[in-house]
Design an enzyme around this catalytic site. Sequence first.
Site, PDB file in Angstrom:
ATOM      1  N   HIS A   1       8.066  -4.558   4.264  1.00  0.00           N
ATOM      2  CA  HIS A   1       8.296  -3.716   5.441  1.00  0.00           C
ATOM      3  C   HIS A   1       7.302  -4.000   6.564  1.00  0.00           C
ATOM      4  O   HIS A   1       7.577  -3.696   7.717  1.00  0.00           O
ATOM      5  CB  HIS A   1       8.348  -2.229   5.061  1.00  0.00           C
ATOM      6  CG  HIS A   1       7.024  -1.585   4.842  1.00  0.00           C
ATOM      7  ND1 HIS A   1       6.293  -1.746   3.696  1.00  0.00           N
ATOM      8  CD2 HIS A   1       6.287  -0.761   5.632  1.00  0.00           C
ATOM      9  CE1 HIS A   1       5.174  -1.046   3.795  1.00  0.00           C
ATOM     10  NE2 HIS A   1       5.140  -0.441   4.951  1.00  0.00           N
TER      11      HIS A   1
ATOM     12  N   THR B   1      14.895   5.996  -0.907  1.00  0.00           N
ATOM     13  CA  THR B   1      16.174   6.310  -0.265  1.00  0.00           C
ATOM     14  C   THR B   1      16.003   7.499   0.676  1.00  0.00           C
ATOM     15  O   THR B   1      16.460   7.465   1.821  1.00  0.00           O
ATOM     16  CB  THR B   1      17.233   6.633  -1.349  1.00  0.00           C
ATOM     17  OG1 THR B   1      17.198   5.597  -2.309  1.00  0.00           O
ATOM     18  CG2 THR B   1      18.612   6.770  -0.756  1.00  0.00           C
TER      19      THR B   1
ATOM     20  N   HIS C   1       1.914  -7.865   2.218  1.00  0.00           N
ATOM     21  CA  HIS C   1       1.704  -7.490   3.620  1.00  0.00           C
ATOM     22  C   HIS C   1       0.594  -8.290   4.312  1.00  0.00           C
ATOM     23  O   HIS C   1       0.794  -8.864   5.374  1.00  0.00           O
ATOM     24  CB  HIS C   1       1.363  -6.003   3.734  1.00  0.00           C
ATOM     25  CG  HIS C   1       2.304  -5.089   3.001  1.00  0.00           C
ATOM     26  ND1 HIS C   1       3.648  -5.351   2.878  1.00  0.00           N
ATOM     27  CD2 HIS C   1       2.097  -3.910   2.356  1.00  0.00           C
ATOM     28  CE1 HIS C   1       4.217  -4.369   2.191  1.00  0.00           C
ATOM     29  NE2 HIS C   1       3.301  -3.498   1.860  1.00  0.00           N
TER      30      HIS C   1
ATOM     31  N   LYS D   1       9.727  -4.658  -2.921  1.00  0.00           N
ATOM     32  CA  LYS D   1       8.499  -5.049  -3.587  1.00  0.00           C
ATOM     33  C   LYS D   1       8.150  -4.033  -4.673  1.00  0.00           C
ATOM     34  O   LYS D   1       8.597  -2.900  -4.554  1.00  0.00           O
ATOM     35  CB  LYS D   1       7.361  -5.197  -2.583  1.00  0.00           C
ATOM     36  CG  LYS D   1       6.865  -3.877  -2.001  1.00  0.00           C
ATOM     37  CD  LYS D   1       5.639  -4.069  -1.179  1.00  0.00           C
ATOM     38  CE  LYS D   1       4.384  -3.968  -1.996  1.00  0.00           C
ATOM     39  NZ  LYS D   1       3.813  -2.609  -2.103  1.00  0.00           N
TER      40      LYS D   1
ATOM     41  N   ASP E   1      -0.718  -4.732  -4.499  1.00  0.00           N
ATOM     42  CA  ASP E   1       0.047  -3.782  -3.696  1.00  0.00           C
ATOM     43  C   ASP E   1       0.088  -4.172  -2.217  1.00  0.00           C
ATOM     44  O   ASP E   1       1.111  -4.009  -1.557  1.00  0.00           O
ATOM     45  CB  ASP E   1      -0.591  -2.386  -3.857  1.00  0.00           C
ATOM     46  CG  ASP E   1       0.232  -1.290  -3.213  1.00  0.00           C
ATOM     47  OD1 ASP E   1       1.458  -1.309  -3.386  1.00  0.00           O
ATOM     48  OD2 ASP E   1      -0.352  -0.407  -2.544  1.00  0.00           O
TER      49      ASP E   1
ATOM     50  N   GLY F   1      15.918   8.133  -5.763  1.00  0.00           N
ATOM     51  CA  GLY F   1      14.460   7.967  -5.639  1.00  0.00           C
ATOM     52  C   GLY F   1      13.940   8.242  -4.229  1.00  0.00           C
ATOM     53  O   GLY F   1      14.697   8.506  -3.289  1.00  0.00           O
TER      54      GLY F   1
ATOM     55  N   GLU G   1      -6.254   2.867   4.773  1.00  0.00           N
ATOM     56  CA  GLU G   1      -5.439   4.070   4.636  1.00  0.00           C
ATOM     57  C   GLU G   1      -6.335   5.259   4.316  1.00  0.00           C
ATOM     58  O   GLU G   1      -7.354   5.091   3.628  1.00  0.00           O
ATOM     59  CB  GLU G   1      -4.438   3.902   3.504  1.00  0.00           C
ATOM     60  CG  GLU G   1      -3.456   2.776   3.732  1.00  0.00           C
ATOM     61  CD  GLU G   1      -2.405   2.743   2.638  1.00  0.00           C
ATOM     62  OE1 GLU G   1      -1.331   3.308   2.855  1.00  0.00           O
ATOM     63  OE2 GLU G   1      -2.666   2.172   1.578  1.00  0.00           O
TER      64      GLU G   1
ATOM     65  N   GLY H   1      18.991   3.106  -7.616  1.00  0.00           N
ATOM     66  CA  GLY H   1      17.788   3.937  -7.507  1.00  0.00           C
ATOM     67  C   GLY H   1      17.943   4.903  -6.350  1.00  0.00           C
ATOM     68  O   GLY H   1      16.966   5.264  -5.692  1.00  0.00           O
TER      69      GLY H   1
HETATM   70  C1  BG6 Z   1       3.326  -0.046   0.524  1.00  0.00           C
HETATM   71  C2  BG6 Z   1       2.292   0.179  -0.550  1.00  0.00           C
HETATM   72  O1  BG6 Z   1       3.915  -1.299   0.382  1.00  0.00           O
HETATM   73  O2  BG6 Z   1       2.680   0.028   1.789  1.00  0.00           O
HETATM   74  C3  BG6 Z   1       1.592   1.509  -0.363  1.00  0.00           C
HETATM   75  O3  BG6 Z   1       2.933   0.149  -1.827  1.00  0.00           O
HETATM   76  C4  BG6 Z   1       1.017   1.614   1.017  1.00  0.00           C
HETATM   77  O4  BG6 Z   1       0.570   1.676  -1.340  1.00  0.00           O
HETATM   78  C5  BG6 Z   1       2.077   1.277   2.062  1.00  0.00           C
HETATM   79  O5  BG6 Z   1       0.540   2.934   1.197  1.00  0.00           O
HETATM   80  C6  BG6 Z   1       1.471   1.203   3.438  1.00  0.00           C
HETATM   81  O6  BG6 Z   1       2.494   1.084   4.375  1.00  0.00           O
HETATM   82  P1  BG6 Z   1       2.325   1.663   5.849  1.00  0.00           P
HETATM   83  O7  BG6 Z   1       3.573   1.240   6.545  1.00  0.00           O
HETATM   84  O8  BG6 Z   1       2.196   3.149   5.703  1.00  0.00           O
HETATM   85  O9  BG6 Z   1       1.090   1.044   6.385  1.00  0.00           O
END
Ligand code: BG6
Length: 513
Positions: free
Chosen positions: A203, A36, A265, A173, A260, A33, A241, A30
Amino acid sequence: MRKAKVSRIPSPEAASNEPQAGPFSLVIFGASGDLTKRKLIPALFRLTESNLLPENWYVLGSGRTSMDDESFRVVVRKSLQELSGSGPARKESEDRFATRFHYLAGDSQDSAYYPRLAKRLTALDKSHRISGNRIYYLATPPDNYPGIIKCLGESGLNRPVKTAEWNRIIIEKPFGTDLASAQSLNRKVAQVFKEDQVYRIDHYLGKETVQNILFLRFANAIFEPLWDRRYIDHVQITVSEEIGIEHRAGYYERAGALRDMFQNHLLQLLCLIAMEPPASFDPDTVRDERTKVLKSFRPIPPDKIDQFAVRGQYGPGLVNGRPVPGYREEPGVAPDSPTETFSALKLYIDNWRWQGVRFYLRSGKRLAKRKAEIAIEFKWVPHLLFKPLTPKDIQANTLVFRIQPEEGIQLTFQSKHPGPKLCLDNVMMEFDYRGSFKGPSPDAYEHLLLDCLVGDSMLFARRDWVELSWAFITPILEAWSKAPGVPIYLAGSTGPREAEMLAEQDKRHWRPL
Ligand code: BG6
């Protein structure tokens, strides 16, 4: 509220225990995409600039898009333009960096692609003088994961050529869409890779301030004695967000906020807050403790989901003064879509430490502010001798981990307001990560790539954790799928009224965004 700063006590030699990665190759499925370009290339570049990568390594990008090495290197250079820095020295290091990137176009779902891949890898190993250590990075749409994993197994690419070497796989994920699909994917992975080869990425675990939760809890003596049901009233985890779903309707329509953000997370954040002190800082010992937290979650009775879980979807509104469309008006979204863009949960952990303590979690898109924080709200003193200056301002002691955007830790407490009267006032002690350590923290992907390179899986999700988290989330998803009618909230607000009520029914309140 009055604020006091906390400074770092400078140490003559900041303890630097960065592990050294050996020579390696990284195969990105990928590769053409977004991930990357936005994350992996910049992370590798910064690691190179920080001298954390070895002399010998290369990337082989794999994807359907027809490209050769040169056109892939154009993509690499473009993605570096987003980073700060310029000048001839920088140009030289970018050029040197780009030469490490190669590309092999083809269909990763077709077993005929893999002999070509193997041949190319053998040739590149030779030209880059690498004896074989390899990471496969799955950055394709998740539907392609089983096919790639199967083909890697059938072609023997899952196994290192020599015994002293390693082959690892990083899986992006979402890992499944519910319990059954996650279990099925885990089974497919396990047929080809041993668990210690598998790195399921989240992440959030790579964020500096998230890792700092472990340091604050287990490298200081003063917090842990207070860290339980006797002193903590409740915990709030917020990830809000401002952005909408951007151009990801295809994915998001099938996901929604709970899949998501929560299954991965937010539940990982919660586990770091609630876990017991591990016996050592060994990856599996730490992961055992995170997993035990999930095992102690009180299941939500199917007929009481509404009392513990609420959802919402953004309608049109104003974010930062700018008009934005509602979710159902976003390109690619069904006009009657039931997908939630906001969720809030209340949950309990049934063990000795946390019995009776409420954990409130919320996350949503198109909210008033971008903010990720964990607030530990302590109990009130048993008997208050002093009068507050203004009663509405008085807060219980609260310890807040600010994960983003202003990374830090803050503690609110009461102080005497100056003057003859015996009045109380709120004050706040604040530790600012950037100010104290001068400069931005490394990106999460830098940490996580490096960890995978040195074989440290502590910040990755283990098979049992993933399945337990889905086991908790799936009944909520099922209940919601049977009960259409998602509440709409105004873009730029704090979410639906139902979320407020989740806390208010317990006489608690969400912190302002
Ligand atoms: C991703 C989600 O895992 O995390 C996104 O798929 C989300 O929808 C993002 O916007 C948020 O990550 P961060 O590091 O910007 O808070």
